[in-house]
Scaffold this motif. Structure first.
Motif, PDB file in Angstrom:
ATOM      1  N   MET A 129      27.862  40.825  31.251  1.00 12.78           N
ATOM      2  CA  MET A 129      29.210  40.824  31.821  1.00 12.78           C
ATOM      3  C   MET A 129      30.170  39.764  31.331  1.00 12.78           C
ATOM      4  O   MET A 129      29.679  38.511  31.453  1.00 12.78           O
ATOM      5  N   HIS A 130      31.272  39.804  30.811  1.00 10.93           N
ATOM      6  CA  HIS A 130      32.043  38.925  29.977  1.00 10.93           C
ATOM      7  C   HIS A 130      33.217  38.739  30.946  1.00 10.93           C
ATOM      8  O   HIS A 130      33.888  39.493  30.990  1.00 10.93           O
ATOM      9  N   THR A 131      33.422  37.526  31.394  1.00 11.18           N
ATOM     10  CA  THR A 131      34.628  37.370  32.197  1.00 11.18           C
ATOM     11  C   THR A 131      35.459  36.255  31.772  1.00 11.18           C
ATOM     12  O   THR A 131      34.925  35.043  31.351  1.00 11.18           O
ATOM     13  N   LEU A 132      36.968  36.295  31.330  1.00 10.61           N
ATOM     14  CA  LEU A 132      37.571  35.369  30.830  1.00 10.61           C
ATOM     15  C   LEU A 132      38.603  34.789  32.192  1.00 10.61           C
ATOM     16  O   LEU A 132      39.056  35.496  32.786  1.00 10.61           O
TER      17      LEU A 132
END
Length: 90
Positions: A1-4
């Protein structure tokens, strides 16, 4: 999961009689607001360069802010781990 995630740091300056004051504020994702200050004073024999005073005062305010962020993070680590954490020193 990629969170910015992003934070915006607000910086304000006040200059008076060869002295510059910087006030920094950051609002973190958990709602915490951290505030810090930095100061610079021009030597009487130095040429007046407002930008340089702002840069020095801002750097000092950001160093204070960095110290507060490290303290907050280590406090959260301590609470989660149930033991003291040890910050790295450079």
């Amino acid at each position: 999961m990629h969170t910015l995630v992003g934070w915006h740091i607000e910086m304000e300056f006040e200059e008076h009689d060869g002295r510059t004051r910087a006030a920094a504020m950051v609002r973190l994702g958990d709602g915490t607001e951290l505030r810090a200050h930095g100061y610079a004073k021009r030597h009487p024999t130095d040429v007046e360069q407002l930008r340089v005073g702002e840069e020095i005062a801002a750097a000092r305010a950001l160093m204070d802010l960095a110290s507060q962020l490290l303290g907050k993070a280590h406090g959260e680590i301590d609470e989660a781990a149930g033991r003291p954490s040890y910050p790295l020193t450079s």
